[in-house]
Design a protein around this motif. Sequence first.
Motif, PDB file in Angstrom:
ATOM      1  N   HIS A   1      24.338  47.566  48.190  1.00  0.00           N
ATOM      2  CA  HIS A   1      25.396  47.106  49.092  1.00  0.00           C
ATOM      3  C   HIS A   1      25.836  45.675  48.802  1.00  0.00           C
ATOM      4  O   HIS A   1      26.618  45.094  49.564  1.00  0.00           O
ATOM      5  N   LEU A   2      25.364  45.118  47.706  1.00  0.00           N
ATOM      6  CA  LEU A   2      25.742  43.760  47.320  1.00  0.00           C
ATOM      7  C   LEU A   2      27.219  43.738  46.913  1.00  0.00           C
ATOM      8  O   LEU A   2      27.640  44.503  46.049  1.00  0.00           O
ATOM      9  N   PRO A   3      28.038  42.852  47.533  1.00  0.00           N
ATOM     10  CA  PRO A   3      29.460  42.816  47.162  1.00  0.00           C
ATOM     11  C   PRO A   3      29.666  42.178  45.790  1.00  0.00           C
ATOM     12  O   PRO A   3      29.039  41.172  45.456  1.00  0.00           O
ATOM     13  N   VAL A   4      30.526  42.799  44.992  1.00  0.00           N
ATOM     14  CA  VAL A   4      30.873  42.270  43.665  1.00  0.00           C
ATOM     15  C   VAL A   4      32.389  42.129  43.626  1.00  0.00           C
ATOM     16  O   VAL A   4      33.117  43.101  43.878  1.00  0.00           O
ATOM     17  N   SER A   5      32.879  40.926  43.292  1.00  0.00           N
ATOM     18  CA  SER A   5      34.315  40.645  43.353  1.00  0.00           C
ATOM     19  C   SER A   5      34.838  40.139  42.025  1.00  0.00           C
ATOM     20  O   SER A   5      34.124  39.456  41.279  1.00  0.00           O
ATOM     21  N   TYR A   6      36.102  40.476  41.755  1.00  0.00           N
ATOM     22  CA  TYR A   6      36.848  39.915  40.634  1.00  0.00           C
ATOM     23  C   TYR A   6      38.062  39.197  41.213  1.00  0.00           C
ATOM     24  O   TYR A   6      38.809  39.771  42.015  1.00  0.00           O
ATOM     25  N   ASN A   7      38.239  37.933  40.823  1.00  0.00           N
ATOM     26  CA  ASN A   7      39.331  37.129  41.346  1.00  0.00           C
ATOM     27  C   ASN A   7      40.161  36.570  40.203  1.00  0.00           C
ATOM     28  O   ASN A   7      39.618  36.114  39.188  1.00  0.00           O
ATOM     29  N   PHE A   8      41.484  36.605  40.367  1.00  0.00           N
ATOM     30  CA  PHE A   8      42.391  36.006  39.403  1.00  0.00           C
ATOM     31  C   PHE A   8      43.532  35.376  40.199  1.00  0.00           C
ATOM     32  O   PHE A   8      44.459  36.070  40.631  1.00  0.00           O
ATOM     33  N   GLY A   9      43.437  34.071  40.436  1.00  0.00           N
ATOM     34  CA  GLY A   9      44.402  33.412  41.301  1.00  0.00           C
ATOM     35  C   GLY A   9      44.284  33.937  42.723  1.00  0.00           C
ATOM     36  O   GLY A   9      43.196  33.960  43.311  1.00  0.00           O
ATOM     37  N   ASP A  10      45.403  34.392  43.276  1.00  0.00           N
ATOM     38  CA  ASP A  10      45.402  34.947  44.635  1.00  0.00           C
ATOM     39  C   ASP A  10      44.970  36.410  44.670  1.00  0.00           C
ATOM     40  O   ASP A  10      44.740  36.970  45.742  1.00  0.00           O
ATOM     41  N   TRP A  11      44.892  37.026  43.494  1.00  0.00           N
ATOM     42  CA  TRP A  11      44.507  38.444  43.434  1.00  0.00           C
ATOM     43  C   TRP A  11      42.998  38.593  43.467  1.00  0.00           C
ATOM     44  O   TRP A  11      42.259  37.841  42.833  1.00  0.00           O
ATOM     45  N   SER A  12      42.520  39.566  44.227  1.00  0.00           N
ATOM     46  CA  SER A  12      41.076  39.778  44.336  1.00  0.00           C
ATOM     47  C   SER A  12      40.789  41.275  44.475  1.00  0.00           C
ATOM     48  O   SER A  12      41.542  42.012  45.127  1.00  0.00           O
ATOM     49  N   LEU A  13      39.711  41.699  43.845  1.00  0.00           N
ATOM     50  CA  LEU A  13      39.244  43.080  43.962  1.00  0.00           C
ATOM     51  C   LEU A  13      37.756  43.039  44.266  1.00  0.00           C
ATOM     52  O   LEU A  13      36.965  42.545  43.464  1.00  0.00           O
ATOM     53  N   SER A  14      37.389  43.513  45.441  1.00  0.00           N
ATOM     54  CA  SER A  14      35.993  43.420  45.875  1.00  0.00           C
ATOM     55  C   SER A  14      35.494  44.781  46.340  1.00  0.00           C
ATOM     56  O   SER A  14      36.146  45.473  47.129  1.00  0.00           O
ATOM     57  N   MET A  15      34.327  45.185  45.811  1.00  0.00           N
ATOM     58  CA  MET A  15      33.647  46.412  46.232  1.00  0.00           C
ATOM     59  C   MET A  15      32.152  46.160  46.171  1.00  0.00           C
ATOM     60  O   MET A  15      31.687  45.225  45.522  1.00  0.00           O
ATOM     61  N   THR A  16      31.393  47.007  46.843  1.00  0.00           N
ATOM     62  CA  THR A  16      29.946  46.909  46.728  1.00  0.00           C
ATOM     63  C   THR A  16      29.518  47.376  45.336  1.00  0.00           C
ATOM     64  O   THR A  16      30.260  48.081  44.650  1.00  0.00           O
ATOM     65  N   PHE A  17      28.313  46.981  44.955  1.00  0.00           N
ATOM     66  CA  PHE A  17      27.774  47.374  43.653  1.00  0.00           C
ATOM     67  C   PHE A  17      27.740  48.904  43.536  1.00  0.00           C
ATOM     68  O   PHE A  17      28.035  49.474  42.487  1.00  0.00           O
ATOM     69  N   HIS A  18      27.403  49.568  44.653  1.00  0.00           N
ATOM     70  CA  HIS A  18      27.353  51.034  44.688  1.00  0.00           C
ATOM     71  C   HIS A  18      28.725  51.630  44.396  1.00  0.00           C
ATOM     72  O   HIS A  18      28.854  52.584  43.618  1.00  0.00           O
ATOM     73  N   HIS A  19      29.782  51.048  44.987  1.00  0.00           N
ATOM     74  CA  HIS A  19      31.131  51.558  44.764  1.00  0.00           C
ATOM     75  C   HIS A  19      31.618  51.262  43.348  1.00  0.00           C
ATOM     76  O   HIS A  19      32.362  52.065  42.771  1.00  0.00           O
ATOM     77  N   TRP A  20      31.195  50.132  42.781  1.00  0.00           N
ATOM     78  CA  TRP A  20      31.576  49.833  41.399  1.00  0.00           C
ATOM     79  C   TRP A  20      30.988  50.883  40.444  1.00  0.00           C
ATOM     80  O   TRP A  20      31.621  51.264  39.468  1.00  0.00           O
ATOM     81  N   ILE A  21      29.788  51.324  40.771  1.00  0.00           N
ATOM     82  CA  ILE A  21      29.162  52.368  39.940  1.00  0.00           C
ATOM     83  C   ILE A  21      29.909  53.679  40.092  1.00  0.00           C
ATOM     84  O   ILE A  21      30.291  54.326  39.106  1.00  0.00           O
TER      85      ILE A  21
END
Length: 474
Positions: free
Chosen positions: A70-90
């Motif tokens: 359930h650890l959140p993992v995020s990718y940010n580029f300027g104002d754009w952001s994509l965040s999901m839990t580690f489970h969802h990234w898998i």
Amino acid sequence: MAKNVLSKFRIRKGKVFEAPLENAFGRLVTPFEEFIHRQSSSGLLLMACAVLAMIIANSPWQEWYKHLLHLPVSYNFGDWSLSMTFHHWINDGLMAIFFLLVGLELKREFLVGELSELKHAVLPVMAAIGGMVVPAFIFFLLNGGTPSERGWGIPMATDIAFAVGCIAILGNRVPRAVVTFLVALAIVDDLGAIIVIAVWYTESVNTTALIAACALVGVLWLLKVAGVRRAAGYIFVGILLWYALYVTGVHATLAGVITAMAIPARPKYDPVAFSTFVKDIIRSFDRCFRPGDKIIANDALRARVTALDNGIHLVQSPLQRMETRLHTPVAFIVVPIFALANAGLPIDSFTSTEAVFNPLTLGVICGLVFGKLIGIVGATWIGWKMGWGELPKSATFHHIIGVAFLGGIGFTMSIFIAELAFEGELEMLVQAKAGVLLASIIAGFSGFMILRRAPIEESLQTDKGEADKGEAEH
């Protein structure tokens, strides 16, 4: 046998640098043999990861395990952001690579594989359809009208790695044509699961993002029509498509399948042109070579080796090269990580009467074990009796029954669909996963034992004897 054939033509001149991790020009295997070997190894690793996940989920490390998922993992580029839990990234990100490989396998099978000829494709396709419809029907009989009816797609799937792993352990006791039948059946089964995910497990659709996704699909086909053969362009557009589908609400992993359908399947050189090209290059290489020369110090030799390397890549289609390259990371990284993240269940999911004998768990078990058996064997028998297709060479219905049970191993795709069906419903998700794991154990053991006792055809024994004789001679 391929190794023995190669030894007849090996010229033992010059120096070869031997390194334990390199294996070049030493062993010839067909793409199908390589596929089976990797699927077998992947099945064993998948089993080990599932057991490890169960151990961790019932150990003092279980809280750490849950926290990591359930650890959140995020990718940010300027104002754009994509965040999901580690489970969802898998499940949403990493599994897109798995679906890319599935798409490539589907395309190859329908173009040049077992499913490309009608007489060979009819029975596996019918078996796959029967193996999807009957399990879903059995599940619905037990769960129709209840909140758990949404899981009807769970028992439809077959895990190709586990199934092939079980059948490969039996070696020459099972005719190769039966293995091919199982692989073709499982691939059609995967196609059915993909359609189910796309159509029935999509909650809502963002129209703007859907238009963007359609435009990106158009870009993929433009790349193909333009003759672009480098995988990088398709992968880049595929990543953008993944994000567009994620925003759309359609499951993002389908981007892998769509991208695979656009990958060119035609090589630049046909075998005759390639043979001529290689012979010309080798003759030119020999003319430029002087005793004592090293390639690193001879530009003429290096240029010809580079040309040969480019030609070797171009005689294989981009689809073939990408499929070959993806098999290892998917089999030994992607799917095992998925198992570690999704197979960890509390042990009481299997030990209490209430946990097992509830409509949801029973629906999954009965669907995967009995539904697959009835659907696959029944559909194959109907197609065979009607004269629409032929049984695999050297196979009997004893083998088909064994294959039908192995089709009930639904691990990877079944758990994936369960995650979609019961997202946010932890109790039902645990019950569904418990059903998948129990059914996979029952079906796998049953299929293995039935195939182990299947009659070995004389033709198989003769082929094996000739192979052993040939190896002894060499």
